[in-house]
Design a protein around this motif. Structure first.
Motif, PDB file in Angstrom:
ATOM      1  N   HIS A   1       0.831  -1.203   0.000  1.00  0.00           N
ATOM      2  CA  HIS A   1       0.000   0.000   0.000  1.00  0.00           C
ATOM      3  C   HIS A   1       0.866   1.253   0.000  1.00  0.00           C
ATOM      4  O   HIS A   1       2.041   1.215   0.381  1.00  0.00           O
ATOM      5  CB  HIS A   1      -0.922   0.006   1.224  1.00  0.00           C
ATOM      6  CG  HIS A   1      -1.869  -1.153   1.268  1.00  0.00           C
ATOM      7  ND1 HIS A   1      -3.141  -1.095   0.766  1.00  0.00           N
ATOM      8  CD2 HIS A   1      -1.712  -2.410   1.758  1.00  0.00           C
ATOM      9  CE1 HIS A   1      -3.748  -2.269   0.945  1.00  0.00           C
ATOM     10  NE2 HIS A   1      -2.894  -3.083   1.540  1.00  0.00           N
TER      11      HIS A   1
ATOM     12  N   HIS B   1      -1.118   6.581   2.908  1.00  0.00           N
ATOM     13  CA  HIS B   1      -2.566   6.448   2.719  1.00  0.00           C
ATOM     14  C   HIS B   1      -2.977   5.023   3.088  1.00  0.00           C
ATOM     15  O   HIS B   1      -2.835   4.111   2.262  1.00  0.00           O
ATOM     16  CB  HIS B   1      -2.963   6.757   1.278  1.00  0.00           C
ATOM     17  CG  HIS B   1      -2.643   8.161   0.845  1.00  0.00           C
ATOM     18  ND1 HIS B   1      -1.357   8.579   0.566  1.00  0.00           N
ATOM     19  CD2 HIS B   1      -3.455   9.248   0.648  1.00  0.00           C
ATOM     20  CE1 HIS B   1      -1.383   9.851   0.216  1.00  0.00           C
ATOM     21  NE2 HIS B   1      -2.643  10.279   0.255  1.00  0.00           N
TER      22      HIS B   1
ATOM     23  N   ILE C   1     -14.004   6.259   1.117  1.00  0.00           N
ATOM     24  CA  ILE C   1     -12.706   6.703   0.615  1.00  0.00           C
ATOM     25  C   ILE C   1     -12.887   7.527  -0.649  1.00  0.00           C
ATOM     26  O   ILE C   1     -13.768   7.271  -1.468  1.00  0.00           O
ATOM     27  CB  ILE C   1     -11.768   5.514   0.342  1.00  0.00           C
ATOM     28  CG1 ILE C   1     -12.401   4.511  -0.621  1.00  0.00           C
ATOM     29  CG2 ILE C   1     -11.362   4.837   1.645  1.00  0.00           C
ATOM     30  CD1 ILE C   1     -11.477   3.375  -1.042  1.00  0.00           C
TER      31      ILE C   1
ATOM     32  N   LYS D   1     -11.005   8.312  -3.993  1.00  0.00           N
ATOM     33  CA  LYS D   1      -9.999   7.607  -4.779  1.00  0.00           C
ATOM     34  C   LYS D   1      -9.397   8.553  -5.821  1.00  0.00           C
ATOM     35  O   LYS D   1     -10.127   9.163  -6.611  1.00  0.00           O
ATOM     36  CB  LYS D   1     -10.639   6.396  -5.457  1.00  0.00           C
ATOM     37  CG  LYS D   1     -11.264   5.433  -4.457  1.00  0.00           C
ATOM     38  CD  LYS D   1     -12.322   4.540  -5.064  1.00  0.00           C
ATOM     39  CE  LYS D   1     -11.736   3.377  -5.800  1.00  0.00           C
ATOM     40  NZ  LYS D   1     -12.791   2.387  -6.163  1.00  0.00           N
TER      41      LYS D   1
ATOM     42  N   PHE E   1      -7.552   7.711  -0.710  1.00  0.00           N
ATOM     43  CA  PHE E   1      -6.878   6.509  -1.206  1.00  0.00           C
ATOM     44  C   PHE E   1      -6.106   6.844  -2.470  1.00  0.00           C
ATOM     45  O   PHE E   1      -6.618   7.497  -3.388  1.00  0.00           O
ATOM     46  CB  PHE E   1      -7.886   5.398  -1.515  1.00  0.00           C
ATOM     47  CG  PHE E   1      -7.256   4.218  -2.219  1.00  0.00           C
ATOM     48  CD1 PHE E   1      -6.601   3.240  -1.493  1.00  0.00           C
ATOM     49  CD2 PHE E   1      -7.275   4.109  -3.600  1.00  0.00           C
ATOM     50  CE1 PHE E   1      -5.987   2.165  -2.128  1.00  0.00           C
ATOM     51  CE2 PHE E   1      -6.667   3.042  -4.252  1.00  0.00           C
ATOM     52  CZ  PHE E   1      -6.018   2.062  -3.501  1.00  0.00           C
TER      53      PHE E   1
ATOM     54  N   ALA F   1     -13.667   0.980   1.781  1.00  0.00           N
ATOM     55  CA  ALA F   1     -12.436   0.198   1.867  1.00  0.00           C
ATOM     56  C   ALA F   1     -12.745  -1.225   2.330  1.00  0.00           C
ATOM     57  O   ALA F   1     -13.421  -1.415   3.342  1.00  0.00           O
ATOM     58  CB  ALA F   1     -11.463   0.866   2.838  1.00  0.00           C
TER      59      ALA F   1
END
Length: 431
Positions: free
Chosen positions: A326, A330, A339, A341, A372, A402
């Motif tokens: 990841h 974030h 989230i 994106k 994200f 998420a």
């Protein structure tokens, strides 16, 4: 946040029922339509003439649904507020000649649909669902929601290196499920499913069928703070969008825009179909709504220029066992809100303008949100967001919830997040 809406477990309970009722995209849109009908929406045919009256309407086409609510006082130039989602999930789909087998086993020939995690379909009790095409053009939904199929994994005794070298699956040879013993008989599966659907087998001229896990959704964890279930990517968003549209349509104050739910099929394989986001369905519905209210092409252009779409799809929660995959700054977590994106290369459609619209809606709803972005060393997925923005020229924002185990036969999210998402979507549609 101290002003966060108090968690209502009833919404998540209802989501669990929606997931169980929706083993295929065709069942999902039927489940959404049932909820809309109860709220006063009515189905309109694409082949019929549309009028410009107020109220809620929806169209169904295959595994897609587009629903909208025209409030009092809406003009032909009134902009739309759209929640976009998709109804399909990765799975195993039945081939045109489904009856197969070997060595005394009866099996079902399947094709891999979407980017599924193949190993999650092994040693799992599976049902079959979808639709049967009948003579004359009608369709009949069918769902065998009991253990019917199984893809058996090879015993460790016959593959001693599996734990050391990893599981290697051949999509053609290793993913064919068994469903009984005996000789293979052509037409056996369809005769069985026709009987399950209550139609004569000779009336069946085609089918769109797929496997699904028959294990029901369930709360997980000491405090039931997690939710495990199938097809949350992306029926979680379809359910939240349906609830938000109904709430926006039934509010005490008239909404300044025309709220819309657009749930497409075939996102998991590129959206290129008549029921996918790259098809003409959404644009046709929006344009016809403008023209039915006496609008011109100029009105259509004005309405589209003021339109905003929230493309709601699941995203990746930080995985405790693979945190290095990841982006370090974030790390979305369950139960901390939806989230936002972002991807600079437009795998997601969010820009600064869209971010402002989303965060304003979250603020009015008292819903926390998270950002994200993908690790630079990892390829980024995509959604219907960039397709919707490019095809229709409308501001589009990519958001979602998420989750862990994305594209598994069974996924995992926070039990509060579906409720928080629905609150944010409601505030957006009411805005």
């Amino acid at each position: 946040m101290s002003d966060q809406p108090r968690f209502d477990r009833g919404h998540t309970d209802d989501l669990m029922g929606f997931l169980a009722q929706s083993p295929s995209p065709y069942h999902a849109v039927a489940s959404a339509a049932e909820r809309l009908e109860k709220a006063g929406f009515r189905q309109v045919a694409e082949t019929a003439a549309w009028d410009g009256s107020t109220g809620g309407r929806y169209v169904l086409r295959g595994g897609a649904i587009v629903a909208w609510y025209v409030p009092e006082g809406a003009g032909p130039e009134t902009a739309f507020r759209i929640v976009g989602a998709h109804t399909d999930s990765p799975n195993l789909r039945v081939k045109p000649l489904p009856d197969t087998g070997a060595h005394g086993w009866r099996q079902v020939a399947v094709e891999i649909y979407g980017g599924t995690l193949l190993n999650t379909w092994l040693d799992r009790d599976l049902g079959l669902s979808g639709r049967l095409a009948l003579r004359g053009g009608a369709h009949r939904l069918v769902a065998v929601d009991r253990p019917l199929l199984r893809v058996p994994q090879l015993a460790v005794h016959l593959d001693r290196s599996v734990n050391a070298d990893g599981l290697k699956l051949d999509k053609q040879r290793h993913m064919t499920p068994v469903w009984g013993l005996g000789d293979v008989a052509e037409g056996d599966l369809i005769r069985f499913l026709a009987a399950e659907a209550g139609v004569p087998a000779e009336e069946v001229t085609g089918w769109d069928l797929m496997t699904h896990s028959v294990e029901p959704p369930a709360y997980l964890g000491r405090d039931r703070e997690l939710l495990a279930g199938p097809r949350m990517d992306n029926l979680l968003s379809v359910h939240a969008g349906t609830a938000a549209l109904i709430a926006a349509a039934s509010g005490a104050e008239p909404v300044p825009h025309i709220p819309v739910l657009a749930a497409f099929d075939h996102e998991e394989n590129g959206s290129q179909s008549d029921t996918g986001a790259e098809g003409p369905l959404l644009g046709n519905v929006l344009e016809r709504s403008v023209f039915a209210r006496g609008g011109s092409y100029e009105d259509r252009a004005r309405a589209f220029a003021g339109t905003v779409c929230l493309s709601s799809d699941t995203g990746h929660a930080v995985h405790p066992n693979y945190a290095e995959r990841h982006e370090p700054g974030h790390h979305p977590m369950p139960n901390r809100g939806p989230i936002l994106k972002v991807n600079a290369n437009q795998r997601y459609a969010t820009d600064g303008t869209g971010r402002a619209v989303f965060t304003e809606a979250c603020g009015r709803a008292g819903v926390p949100w998270q950002a994200f972005v993908s690790n630079n060393a990892m390829p980024c997925g995509t959604t219907i967001g960039p397709i919707t923005a490019a095809r229709h020229g409308i501001t589009t924002v990519d958001i979602g919830v998420a989750i862990l185990s994305m594209h598994s036969a069974r996924e995992l999210c926070g039990s509060e997040d579906p409720y928080l998402l629905a609150n944010a979507l409601t505030a957006f549609l009411e805005g």
